[in-house]
Design a protein around this motif. Structure first.
Motif, PDB file in Angstrom:
ATOM      1  N   UNK A 112      27.198 -21.918  38.142  1.00 49.74           N
ATOM      2  CA  UNK A 112      28.655 -22.027  38.055  1.00 49.74           C
ATOM      3  C   UNK A 112      29.196 -23.314  38.677  1.00 49.74           C
ATOM      4  N   UNK A 113      29.886 -24.088  37.879  1.00 48.64           N
ATOM      5  CA  UNK A 113      30.357 -25.390  38.335  1.00 48.64           C
ATOM      6  C   UNK A 113      31.865 -25.519  38.125  1.00 48.64           C
ATOM      7  N   UNK A 114      32.563 -25.964  39.151  1.00 49.97           N
ATOM      8  CA  UNK A 114      34.011 -26.176  39.095  1.00 49.97           C
ATOM      9  C   UNK A 114      34.336 -27.533  39.687  1.00 49.97           C
ATOM     10  N   UNK A 115      35.209 -28.290  39.028  1.00 49.78           N
ATOM     11  CA  UNK A 115      35.772 -29.470  39.665  1.00 49.78           C
ATOM     12  C   UNK A 115      36.969 -29.970  38.860  1.00 49.78           C
ATOM     13  N   UNK A 116      37.743 -30.837  39.480  1.00 52.53           N
ATOM     14  CA  UNK A 116      38.887 -31.408  38.774  1.00 52.53           C
ATOM     15  C   UNK A 116      38.838 -32.922  38.881  1.00 52.53           C
ATOM     16  N   UNK A 117      39.601 -33.557  38.000  1.00 52.34           N
ATOM     17  CA  UNK A 117      39.692 -35.015  37.998  1.00 52.34           C
ATOM     18  C   UNK A 117      41.170 -35.370  37.928  1.00 52.34           C
TER      19      UNK A 117
END
Lengths: 321, 513
Positions: free
Chosen positions: B279-284
């Motif tokens: 599970x991978x989460x990130x924002x830009x």
């Protein structure tokens, strides 16, 4: 029960069950099925096709196929006509024609294994060459007489009530079954087809193996051509029409795969038997040829979709699609 | 420990691929009967060195000595003859065949040309027993084995060939603790039988546990050979891996983030794929340069492909400017003005045989066409010229073909093509791989420039200095998951490498070792 289960897991399962189903259907539907005449015509259609299918199966196992077998078969039949009418004895005709088929196979092998041309393009090319050459030769013997007695015996002769052609086919079945399972050369086909890159790392000469499979297939196609024209007692321009498709469908039905790496000689024979029984049913039920084509096309598509789906699933797992 | 004699001597080996120097003047020795680890970042030269040892590549300069004799010919077959075998990271296995045939690929057991399956299965069974795989039947098709067991089978294949040198490339990447432990036992046993083992791994704890000595490569140079005694610690290894002096280099570590405030431009939510990505989460943010770093097999490159819809994933969602993309495909993303810079120029980045202008026109063909559907070549030439100038691309003419350009100029053309549609987000996978330093600096300048104009940039790179000079934030991946985040201002190579080497990945139960 466990025996049944392990059989169900085998690649040949689908074709075997399909054959039995067709035989049952034919027994119930058509009274003509269990007659001597019908068996003879079944043999005549199965034997040459199966002989070629052994070669096609070897190619599929190592990841290739050959679309030129139909024209090689045709060319072989017409060459038989030339040699026969020219008065050549059977022991000259047969080896020469086999040699011609072998040469076509070697050309395919050279194009695909050595020059690395896509098998589809290469063998369509040789198919055109073979077909054109056959038609040129055909013009010179059109309307010729029957073959000599000795040559016809090759097609008409029987042993224990079974045609020579069928015996030859059975002998090749035994040969290929043994070679594919018990010889290094045969097993190497599975290695190359299973993982080409890795087989090279193991030190296999992958190109020679592929070349060999093409050469053998050409040889077998000419043998099929000889037996087919001997059976109808004269050369014909219709020999081998569409047989490359029949063979490929038969092999995939019989457990082969376009992705390579699996298949067996028994599977090839069962696949061919299935295709022949199907045609037999079409004829006995007097089905319209147009409808026949639709059904055969549907079978081809179904089989290929199933084969392709399994490959796609694997590609998705490793992130290639 | 008693000193064992040198067995494999690597002498002044250099090897270049085009402008890229993969190895420069590397020399060290490996002793008979030792477990010798080769350690280094991606691109440090490990794989090139191993290729030379296994005969898959030949050195430009220098030589190799095996047991005192100089190796003159380089081919995998010759290496096998000399007793050098390699277990590749991407499995060289035959899923369509049985366990037995995968181990004895040369069909050693024959009677009169006929393969003796009974003997083959018997011998395989014995070997499987010996290596703790007694539960696996010799005639099982390999496809039905777990990945770990498939890997063990490949290792077994090398072992039965009774090699003198066996090279293992990341052999534990698919194994769990127990299986890795079993492998360690096997390796120790082989070592006791005087087999020389070259071990390549990123798992530092494992390396500490198994190695006699460790050779560290850095940027194609020999850094050190360290004896694994009580003085060796993980920190020593990391310092040797990264120990560059960055003070005078072209890379200036970024200290101030250029990310703009406000709603995120791109948001990755719960991306997962079985066996590939946890599970991978990130924002830009707008104007942000987000770096993603990971060693080989960390899953970073595949994550970049998933974000752009080049590879399927099992679950999760992607939103651009607050809008969730219902079906992540490259087409949908281009529509949202997201572009992807591929890491492979030759295979999937450029049309090498078409003009530079054609390459540039690709992403905006529909916009270039007028009402009648004809392409406005004049406008296209204008756009291309503009990029050529801004980017100082060296071209004989606008109709030159990329295949005739240098790698650096090819890369610039490829990047320009991505920027022609004026994207809001650029995903760059290894944007400067295999190009010279000058072109590299220019591309870096360019990436920073577009970010300053508000474009969000994600850079997947295996070059740590590059990431530290460009990124406002660096995500570190390890073992199929994001295991750490380092913010601009806190950058040190050691800190990032520590995450990459043993950050705790949720994709595994407990750390090996």
């Amino acid at each position: 029960m466990t025996l049944l289960k392990s059989f169900a897991r085998k690649n040949e399962f689908v074709s075997a069950v399909s054959c039995v189903a067709l035989v049952v259907l034919l027994t119930v539907k058509g009274e003509v099925f269990w007659t001597a005449g019908n068996f003879e015509s079944l043999q005549a259609s199965i034997a040459p096709t199966a002989i070629m299918a052994f070669g096609m199966m070897a190619l599929l196992i190592c990841g290739y196929f050959d679309l030129s077998i139909s024209s090689t078969m045709l060319l072989a039949g017409i060459l038989c006509g030339h040699l026969e009418y020219g008065g050549a004895p059977i022991y000259v005709t047969v080896p020469l024609v086999l040699l011609a088929g072998f040469a076509v196979g070697c050309l395919n092998g050279f194009l695909v294994a050595r020059l690395r041309i896509n098998a589809l393009i290469a063998t369509i090319g040789t198919q055109y060459i073979g077909y054109g050459a056959a038609m040129l030769l055909w013009d010179k013997i059109r309307g010729g007489a029957k073959f000599s007695e000795s040559f016809i015996l090759l097609g008409e002769g029987k042993m224990l009530g079974v045609y020579y052609a069928t015996w030859i086919m059975l002998a090749l079945l035994a040969f290929f079954s043994f070679a594919l399972k018990y010889t290094s050369a045969g097993r190497q086909l599975y290695f190359v087809g299973g993982n080409r890159e890795a087989s090279r790392l193991m030190g296999f000469n992958d190109r020679r193996i592929i070349f060999g499979a093409f050469a053998a297939t050409g040889l077998l196609a000419s043998l099929a051509g000889i037996l087919a024209v001997a059976r109808i007692q004269s050369p014909s321009q219709y020999t081998g029409g569409g047989v490359h498709m029949t063979c490929m469908i038969a092999c995939v039905v019989g457990g082969g795969s376009f992705a390579g790496g699996r298949g067996s000689a028994v599977g090839a024979l069962l696949g061919v038997a299935f295709m022949s029984l199907l045609t037999n049913m079409f004829n006995l039920l007097e089905m319209k040829p147009q409808l026949q084509n639709v059904i055969i096309g549907l079978i081809l598509v179904t089989v290929i979709v199933m084969d392709g789906y399994l490959n796609l699933k694997k590609l998705r797992e490793i992130g290639k699609a | 420990m008693e000193e064992k004699p040198d067995f494999l001597k690597i002498s002044n080996i250099s090897k270049s691929y085009g402008v890229v120097k993969a190895l420069s003047d590397v020399s060290f020795s490996i002793r008979r009967g030792e477990i010798h680890t080769i350690l280094g970042e991606n691109g440090a030269g490990k794989s090139t060195l191993v290729k030379i040892i296994t005969g898959e590549a030949s050195p430009d300069q220098g030589y190799i000595e095996l047991d005192g004799a100089r190796v003159l010919s380089f081919s995998p077959r010759d290496a096998h003859k000399m007793g050098i075998y390699m277990v590749h990271q991407e499995l060289a296995i035959f899923e369509n065949l049985t366990v037995a045939e995968n181990i004895y690929t040369d069909h050693s057991f024959k009677t009169g040309g006929r393969i003796d399956y009974k003997k083959l299965y018997e011998e395989t069974g014995k070997k499987l027993d010996m290596f703790g795989l007694g539960a696996v039947a010799p005639d099982t098709p390999l496809a039905s084995l777990t990945l770990a067991n498939q890997q063990m089978i490949e290792i077994l294949r090398c072992i039965v060939a009774a090699p003198k040198v066996i090279i293992l490339d990341e052999p534990t990447s698919g194994l769990n603790d127990h299986e890795a432990g079993m492998l360690m036992d096997i390796l120790r046993r082989l070592k006791d039988e005087n087999m020389t083992i070259i071990y390549i791994s990123h798992r530092l704890k494992e390396i500490m546990r198994i190695s006699d000595r460790v050779t560290v490569l850095r940027d194609g140079h020999f850094a050190a050979t360290l004896v694994n005694d009580e003085h060796l610690t993980e920190n020593v290894l990391i310092n040797n891996m990264v120990g560059r002096d960055l003070s005078g280099s072209l890379y200036k570590i970024k200290t101030q983030s250029g990310a703009q405030e406000g709603a995120p431009l791109l948001e990755v939510k719960n991306f997962v794929k079985k066996n590939t990505l946890h599970e991978t989460n990130f924002t830009l943010s707008r104007g942000e340069v987000l770096g993603v770093f990971g060693l080989e097999g960390s899953g970073a490159s595949r994550l970049s492909r998933m974000i752009y819809g080049l590879e399927r994933f099992d679950g999760g969602s992607l939103s651009v400017s607050g809008k969730t993309i219902p079906r992540v495909t490259p087409r949908a993303l281009v529509k949202e003005r997201v572009m992807y810079l591929n890491n492979n120029r030759k295979l999937a980045g450029l049309l090498p045989d078409m003009k530079v202008t054609d390459n540039m026109s690709l992403p905006i063909l529909d916009k270039l066409s007028g009402k009648l559907g004809f392409i406005d070549f004049k406008r296209l030439a204008g756009i291309t010229e503009n990029f050529v100038r801004r980017f100082s691309i060296v071209l004989p003419s606008l109709s030159a073909k990329p295949k005739n350009l240098s790698g650096g100029n090819q890369q610039k053309v490829m990047l320009s093509a991505c920027l022609v549609p004026e994207p809001e987000i650029l995903i760059a996978n290894e944007p400067t791989r295999g190009i010279d330093v000058g072109a590299k600096t220019e591309i870096h300048k360019f990436l920073l420039e577009i970010a300053s104009k508000g474009v969000g940039v994600i850079i997947f790179s295996s070059e740590l200095p590059e990431l530290m000079s460009l990124s406002d934030r660096i995500l570190v991946m390890r073992n199929k998951a994001v295991v750490g985040e380092v913010k601009c201002g806190d950058y040190t190579e050691q800190a990032i490498m520590r995450h990459a080497a043993f950050g705790k990945s949720p994709a595994e139960g407990t750390e090996n070792g």
